[in-house]
Design a protein around this motif. Structure first.
Motif, PDB file in Angstrom:
ATOM      1  N   ASP B  25      21.434 -31.779  20.802  1.00 55.22           N
ATOM      2  CA  ASP B  25      21.699 -31.539  22.218  1.00 55.22           C
ATOM      3  C   ASP B  25      21.028 -30.268  22.715  1.00 55.22           C
ATOM      4  O   ASP B  25      20.452 -30.227  23.797  1.00 55.22           O
ATOM      5  CB  ASP B  25      23.212 -31.419  22.460  1.00 55.22           C
ATOM      6  CG  ASP B  25      23.840 -32.797  22.511  1.00 55.22           C
ATOM      7  OD1 ASP B  25      23.090 -33.779  22.340  1.00 55.22           O
ATOM      8  OD2 ASP B  25      25.057 -32.884  22.705  1.00 55.22           O
ATOM      9  N   GLU B  26      21.115 -29.247  21.885  1.00 56.22           N
ATOM     10  CA  GLU B  26      20.532 -27.975  22.273  1.00 56.22           C
ATOM     11  C   GLU B  26      19.010 -28.097  22.387  1.00 56.22           C
ATOM     12  O   GLU B  26      18.400 -27.624  23.349  1.00 56.22           O
ATOM     13  CB  GLU B  26      20.912 -26.918  21.218  1.00 56.22           C
ATOM     14  CG  GLU B  26      20.704 -25.485  21.683  1.00 56.22           C
ATOM     15  CD  GLU B  26      21.005 -24.484  20.569  1.00 56.22           C
ATOM     16  OE1 GLU B  26      20.625 -23.320  20.691  1.00 56.22           O
ATOM     17  OE2 GLU B  26      21.629 -24.917  19.550  1.00 56.22           O
ATOM     18  N   ILE B  27      18.424 -28.759  21.384  1.00 58.24           N
ATOM     19  CA  ILE B  27      16.966 -28.963  21.434  1.00 58.24           C
ATOM     20  C   ILE B  27      16.598 -29.728  22.694  1.00 58.24           C
ATOM     21  O   ILE B  27      15.688 -29.361  23.428  1.00 58.24           O
ATOM     22  CB  ILE B  27      16.480 -29.739  20.188  1.00 58.24           C
ATOM     23  CG1 ILE B  27      16.794 -28.939  18.917  1.00 58.24           C
ATOM     24  CG2 ILE B  27      14.984 -30.016  20.287  1.00 58.24           C
ATOM     25  CD1 ILE B  27      16.333 -29.618  17.639  1.00 58.24           C
ATOM     26  N   ALA B  28      17.352 -30.800  22.959  1.00 60.97           N
ATOM     27  CA  ALA B  28      17.051 -31.647  24.112  1.00 60.97           C
ATOM     28  C   ALA B  28      17.072 -30.823  25.395  1.00 60.97           C
ATOM     29  O   ALA B  28      16.219 -30.985  26.275  1.00 60.97           O
ATOM     30  CB  ALA B  28      18.047 -32.795  24.193  1.00 60.97           C
ATOM     31  N   LYS B  29      18.035 -29.914  25.494  1.00 60.94           N
ATOM     32  CA  LYS B  29      18.164 -29.095  26.697  1.00 60.94           C
ATOM     33  C   LYS B  29      16.905 -28.248  26.890  1.00 60.94           C
ATOM     34  O   LYS B  29      16.335 -28.189  27.977  1.00 60.94           O
ATOM     35  CB  LYS B  29      19.389 -28.178  26.559  1.00 60.94           C
ATOM     36  CG  LYS B  29      20.073 -27.865  27.881  1.00 60.94           C
ATOM     37  CD  LYS B  29      21.240 -26.894  27.674  1.00 60.94           C
ATOM     38  CE  LYS B  29      20.745 -25.476  27.462  1.00 60.94           C
ATOM     39  NZ  LYS B  29      21.778 -24.570  26.926  1.00 60.94           N
ATOM     40  N   GLU B  30      16.458 -27.637  25.793  1.00 61.75           N
ATOM     41  CA  GLU B  30      15.293 -26.756  25.894  1.00 61.75           C
ATOM     42  C   GLU B  30      14.016 -27.553  26.141  1.00 61.75           C
ATOM     43  O   GLU B  30      13.116 -27.100  26.836  1.00 61.75           O
ATOM     44  CB  GLU B  30      15.159 -25.890  24.630  1.00 61.75           C
ATOM     45  CG  GLU B  30      16.327 -24.929  24.400  1.00 61.75           C
ATOM     46  CD  GLU B  30      16.530 -23.958  25.580  1.00 61.75           C
ATOM     47  OE1 GLU B  30      15.541 -23.590  26.232  1.00 61.75           O
ATOM     48  OE2 GLU B  30      17.699 -23.597  25.841  1.00 61.75           O
ATOM     49  N   VAL B  31      13.948 -28.747  25.565  1.00 61.23           N
ATOM     50  CA  VAL B  31      12.779 -29.600  25.798  1.00 61.23           C
ATOM     51  C   VAL B  31      12.745 -29.990  27.264  1.00 61.23           C
ATOM     52  O   VAL B  31      11.689 -29.966  27.912  1.00 61.23           O
ATOM     53  CB  VAL B  31      12.821 -30.856  24.897  1.00 61.23           C
ATOM     54  CG1 VAL B  31      11.808 -31.891  25.375  1.00 61.23           C
ATOM     55  CG2 VAL B  31      12.531 -30.476  23.445  1.00 61.23           C
ATOM     56  N   ALA B  32      13.921 -30.323  27.827  1.00 63.81           N
ATOM     57  CA  ALA B  32      13.984 -30.706  29.235  1.00 63.81           C
ATOM     58  C   ALA B  32      13.462 -29.565  30.097  1.00 63.81           C
ATOM     59  O   ALA B  32      12.674 -29.768  31.032  1.00 63.81           O
ATOM     60  CB  ALA B  32      15.418 -31.054  29.615  1.00 63.81           C
ATOM     61  N   LYS B  33      13.892 -28.341  29.777  1.00 61.38           N
ATOM     62  CA  LYS B  33      13.439 -27.174  30.532  1.00 61.38           C
ATOM     63  C   LYS B  33      11.911 -27.062  30.439  1.00 61.38           C
ATOM     64  O   LYS B  33      11.218 -26.847  31.437  1.00 61.38           O
ATOM     65  CB  LYS B  33      14.090 -25.920  29.930  1.00 61.38           C
ATOM     66  CG  LYS B  33      14.367 -24.818  30.960  1.00 61.38           C
ATOM     67  CD  LYS B  33      14.714 -23.509  30.283  1.00 61.38           C
ATOM     68  CE  LYS B  33      16.208 -23.322  30.080  1.00 61.38           C
ATOM     69  NZ  LYS B  33      16.528 -22.033  29.406  1.00 61.38           N
ATOM     70  N   LEU B  34      11.408 -27.248  29.221  1.00 64.17           N
ATOM     71  CA  LEU B  34       9.971 -27.167  28.981  1.00 64.17           C
ATOM     72  C   LEU B  34       9.220 -28.172  29.845  1.00 64.17           C
ATOM     73  O   LEU B  34       8.197 -27.863  30.473  1.00 64.17           O
ATOM     74  CB  LEU B  34       9.708 -27.434  27.495  1.00 64.17           C
ATOM     75  CG  LEU B  34       8.252 -27.444  27.038  1.00 64.17           C
ATOM     76  CD1 LEU B  34       7.660 -26.058  27.126  1.00 64.17           C
ATOM     77  CD2 LEU B  34       8.157 -27.952  25.603  1.00 64.17           C
ATOM     78  N   LEU B  35       9.738 -29.405  29.887  1.00 62.97           N
ATOM     79  CA  LEU B  35       9.055 -30.459  30.631  1.00 62.97           C
ATOM     80  C   LEU B  35       9.087 -30.159  32.126  1.00 62.97           C
ATOM     81  O   LEU B  35       8.120 -30.429  32.845  1.00 62.97           O
ATOM     82  CB  LEU B  35       9.717 -31.812  30.340  1.00 62.97           C
ATOM     83  CG  LEU B  35       9.551 -32.276  28.886  1.00 62.97           C
ATOM     84  CD1 LEU B  35      10.331 -33.561  28.648  1.00 62.97           C
ATOM     85  CD2 LEU B  35       8.084 -32.467  28.535  1.00 62.97           C
TER      86      LEU B  35
END
Lengths: 502, 502
Positions: B25-35
Motif C-alpha cells: 500500500d505504501e509503495i502504491a501511494k508513492e508510485v501514484a504520487k510519482l505518476l
C-alpha cells in the motif's frame, strides 16, 4: 438469435465490399455498422457470462473472430506458415550473424511520448494502450525508434545489432497485398562514429546477400541521399518550410505518375509550378557512378553545400559497392525519398523486378522488399545532453517475402514438412504400449526425434499412414518376434525397405 | 527544471521502498504520487513538442524511461541477456521438436471477450488497448486461451504444437524476484481425443528432459488432479459453490503455512472449521504410487466418482512415468492446486530444490519453473456447437530460468560471447581499406562470419584489441608484403600463432 444472423450478413457485406475494392468511405461505413451490431450483441452477452458454453452465444464469438481478423488485419500463423517463416528467419539471421551482429529485444510497448514526433504524417497510425492508471503507453510502430531510445538510455555509442519482432500500425489493412496491422520487422543497424560510408555500404551488401540467398528473383537496390534531396529542393526554389511535405510527395512517385505528384505539389501543397517543374527534371534521373559524376558537375547542385556533401558520399558509396562486387544491382535514383522524418543521409530501397513481357528487356518493379538509411539525429533526441550517435540500418520487408514464398509454395506441388520427426515408434500387434513407451523414451534420451501414436492398440496400417501424412521417413516396429529376438525392425517409409537392428 | 529534480527524487523514494520490501500500500501511494508528478511534467512537455532535442526536456524523458521500466515491469534485453536467452530457447525448442511438435503463432492482442471468464480471480490483471474506434482488444494474458480459440476457429481437433511468445499481466512487478509485466511464455500442448494419460505422461517427460538438459540443479515435479481435489472437497463437506474459491486457498499452501490457509478458508470464505480440518488432513499427504494405492482404498474418497476417476488415471500416469524412467522425480501431492479456472484433470508443477543445510538430507523448494495440466473444456467454450477438444500441456517458466542462469553467469568468471564472428579482417599498414573490403566480401560470400573495423586506417593494435574484447578467435592480416606474395596472414588471437594462406 436473429441478431447474430444479421451480424453474419453484415460481415458478409463488408467482405464483399472489400473484395470488390469499394470506396474506403463506403467500407468504413459498413464496418462501423458491423461494430455497432457487435457491441449490441456483446452487451447482451454480458448477461450470459457463465453460460459461454452455450453454442449459439459462442457462435457469435467465433464469427466475430473471423470478422476481427478481417477488420483489424491481424492473423494467426499456422504450422505451414510458421515452417516457411522459420526458413526465412533462419536465412536472414545467418546473414546478420555472418556480419558480426549482436541481438537485442525491447518491450512491445513504449512510452507514448517516445514515439511522438518521429514518424511525420504516419503518427496517427500508432496504437495506444488504455489508460488503466499508469503511464501512457503505445505499441511500438517500428524497431528503429525503440533502438534509438535503448542506445540513449544505456549510453551506448557503438553497436551492431539485429532485432526481429512484431510492430503495430492502425493502417487500413489490405491483406491481399500482404499488409497487416500486426507484422514482423527485421532490422539490422550499425551505430557509431566511423569513417564515412563503410557501414552504409555493408548494409547494402547485406540486402544483396539476403535477397540473393532467398532466390526471390531479379531485384534492384535504389539509393539516394536526404542531403541530395534537400539540396535539390533548395536549388529548385522550394521554401525550407515545405521540404518535408514536398519530400513526402516525391515519395509517392513509385505508385503515382509524375503528373499526379506534380499536381499534388502545386494544388495541395502550394508549390510554384516552376519549382515543381524543376524538381520534375531531377527526379526522372537514375543511373550509376556516371550520374553521380554528372551531378557533381551540375552548375546548380554543385553550388549547394548539402547536395555536394551527399554527392561526395554517394561517390564513395559506389566505390565501396564496386569492391563488394554488387554495383550491378544498384541504381542511384533521384526519385527515391522514403517518408520517415528521421533520415539524415543515404537512403535505400530494394525492389523485386519482373520482366514486362517475354520479348523486351524492360522490367518493372513489383514492390519493395527492403529499405533503410542513415539517421544521425534520432539517438540525440533521447539523450539528456543531446549527444548524437550516428546510425545506419536496414529493415528487411519480411512480410512481403513471406507472402511471395507462400504463394510460390502453393503454386508448386512441393509438400512442406511442419515437424522434424525422424522416426515413428509403432507396434505390429496389440498390447505393446509398454514396449513402445520404453523404446521411445530411449530414443528421446539419445536425442532422436521420435513420435508414438497416443493409442493403446493402434493398427499398423494407421501408424504407417501417419508417417505418409506427416512425412516421417522411418518407422521402428516393435513386434512379438522382435521382442523375443531382442531387436527392433526399422522400416524406410518411402521404399518399404526393412532392417532388423539390435 | 525543479520539477524534474523532484521527479527523480520521488523515483528514488519508490526505489528505496521497494528495495526495503515496504508495505504494498505504501509503495502504491508513492508510485501514484510519482505518476501524478510525471503527468504534470508531461503536460508541460506538450508545449515543447518540437524542441524535443533540448537536452533538459529530453532528460526528463530518459529519466521517465528508467522509472517506467521500474514501475511497469518491462525491460530491454541487451546482447548478453539475449545470448543467454538464445541458448535456453534453443535447448527448449530442440526438446519440443524431438517430441514432434509443430509451431504456431497468434496475434499479441485478442478480442477482450475471448479472455473474459477464463482466468478466475486473475482477470483484473489483463491489459486493455485504448478504444480507438474498433473492436475492444486486450493483450494476451497467456498462450493457452489463444491456442484454444485458434483450435476452435480453425476446427482443428488434433495437433501437437509449441508456442514461444510474450504475454502481458498488470501484476505488481517484483523484479528482484524475476517477475515482470511483459514476459516470455514457452508452451507445449497436445490436443486430441486419445487413450488416457499417454500425452499427459509425455508432457511430464518433456519437463524432465528440459530441466535435466539445462542443468538447473535438483528438481521435483508435483502432480495432482482437479478431480481428486474436487472429490476431496466434496467428501470433506465443502459446498459445490465454494469449490473454486477453496481451491484457490489450497493453491497458496506453497507460500503460506496451513494455519493461515485454514483461517482464510474459515474466516474469509465461510467454510466450516470441521470441513477445513478434514481438508487439512488430506493436503498434507504426498508420495508416489503407494499413496495412490492408499487413497484408492480410502473409505470416503473411493466412494466419490470424480476422485475415483482421478486416482485411477493417476495410477496409469505413474505406470507410464515408470516406463519413461522418471518416476523418481515425481511427487503425488494433494496440496497442489494451481489457480487457473480451466484445468479439468491432471495438474503439475516443477520446482527447483535446494539443500536446506550442508549436513541434512532435507531440501526445500525455491520456486516453480514449469507447470501445466489438462483442460478438456476450454476449446468447447469457443466452438459454435460446444464441441470439446481435450488438451493437455505444459508451460516452461522461462523467465525464472533466465534469471537463475543470469545470476549464475554473473557469479562465475565465464565471459559470454554475444557474436559468432570467426575472423576479423585487419591491415598491418595504412591505405589498405580497399584490400580489406575486397577480402571480407569474399569471406562473406563464402559463408564465413567476418568483421572489419569501419576505419580507413586503423592501427593493428586496435584491431587486435577488438578481437580480445569481443572474443573473435582469428585475424586475417592484409599487409604490403602479403599482397605482393598473393597471400593472407592468418593469426590465432589466443596463441599468436601465424600461418600464411594463399
Amino acid at each position: 438469435m436473429a441478431e447474430e444472423a444479421a451480424l453474419r450478413e453484415q460481415a458478409e457485406v463488408v467482405r464483399r465490399l472489400k473484395q470488390d475494392k469499394a470506396e474506403p468511405d463506403e467500407i468504413a461505413k459498413e464496418v462501423a455498422k458491423l461494430l455497432e451490431m457487435k457491441a449490441r450483441l456483446g452487451a447482451d452477452e454480458g448477461k450470459h457470462k457463465f453460460v459461454l458454453k452455450t453454442p449459439k452465444v459462442s457462435f457469435g464469438l467465433v464469427a466475430l473472430w473471423v470478422v476481427l481478423l478481417e477488420v483489424t488485419g491481424t492473423r494467426d500463423y499456422g504450422p505451414k506458415q510458421m515452417a516457411i517463416r522459420e526458413r526465412v528467419f533462419s536465412a536472414i539471421i545467418t546473414c546478420f550473424k555472418r556480419h558480426g551482429a549482436e541481438v537485442i529485444d525491447t518491450p512491445v510497448f513504449e512510452l507514448k511520448e517516445t514515439l511522438t514526433g518521429k514518424y511525420g504524417e504516419d503518427s496517427k497510425l500508432i496504437y495506444d494502450l488504455k489508460d488503466q492508471g499508469g503511464e501512457l503507453l503505445s505499441l511500438r510502430y517500428d524497431l528503429t525508434v525503440p533502438f534509438a531510445r535503448y542506445l540513449a538510455m544505456n549510453k551506448i555509442t557503438n553497436i551492431k545489432r539485429y532485432h526481429i519482432a512484431k510492430v503495430y500500425r492502425r493502417d487500413n489493412p489490405a491483406m491481399t497485398r500482404g499488409r497487416y496491422r500486426e507484422f514482423y520487422q527485421c532490422d539490422f543497424d550499425i551505430a557509431g562514429q566511423f569513417d564515412p560510408m563503410i557501414p552504409d555500404a555493408e548494409c547494402l551488401k547485406i540486402v544483396h546477400e539476403i535477397l540473393s540467398d532467398l532466390q526471390l528473383g531479379d531485384f534492384l537496390i535504389k539509393v539516394n541521399d536526404r542531403r541530395i534531396l534537400d539540396g535539390m529542393f533548395a536549388v529548385c526554389g522550394v521554401p525550407d518550410s515545405k521540404f518535408r511535405t514536398i519530400c513526402s510527395s516525391v515519395d509517392k512517385l513509385d505508385k503515382m505518375p509524375w503528373e499526379e505528384v506534380r499536381s499534388e505539389m502545386v494544388g495541395e501543397k502550394g508549390l510554384s509550378p516552376e519549382a515543381a517543374d524543376r524538381i520534375g527534371e531531377y527526379v526522372q534521373l537514375h543511373g550509376g557512378m556516371d550520374l553521380v559524376e554528372k551531378l557533381l558537375q551540375d552548375p546548380k547542385l554543385s553550388q549547394n553545400k548539402l547536395a555536394k556533401e551527399g554527392l561526395g558520399d554517394m561517390k564513395l558509396l559506389f566505390e565501396y559497392l564496386t569492391l563488394f562486387g554488387i554495383v550491378g544491382k544498384i541504381s542511384f535514383d533521384l526519385s527515391l525519398a522514403r517518408g520517415l522524418d528521421y533520415y539524415t543521409g543515404v537512403i535505400y530501397e530494394a525492389v523485386l523486378l519482373q520482366q514486362e513481357n517475354n520479348h523486351g528487356e524492360d522490367s518493372v518493379s513489383v514492390g519493395s522488399v527492403a529499405g533503410g538509411g542513415r539517421y544521425d539525429g534520432l539517438v540525440g533526441m533521447f539523450d539528456p545532453k543531446g549527444r548524437k550517435v550516428p546510425c545506419v540500418g536496414v529493415s528487411i520487408g519480411i512480410e512481403r517475402i513471406f507472402s511471395i514464398l507462400e504463394q510460390r509454395l502453393e503454386a508448386s506441388e512441393e509438400k512442406i514438412r511442419t515437424t522434424e520427426t525422424q522416426v515413428l515408434v509403432a507396434s505390429a500387434q496389440k498390447k505393446l504400449l509398454e514396449e513402445r513407451l520404453k523404446l521411445i523414451s530411449e530414443l528421446w534420451d539419445a536425442g532422436i526425434k521420435a513420435e508414438v501414436l497416443y493409442k493403446k492398440n493402434p493398427k499398423l496400417l494407421n501408424q504407417l499412414q501417419y508417417c505418409e501424412d506427416t512425412g516421417i521417413p522411418l518407422v521402428a516396429i516393435v513386434g512379438e518376434q522382435e521382442l523375443k529376438d531382442g531387436v527392433v525392425k526399422l522400416r524406410v517409409v518411402a521404399t518399404r525397405e526393412e532392417v532388423r537392428a539390435a
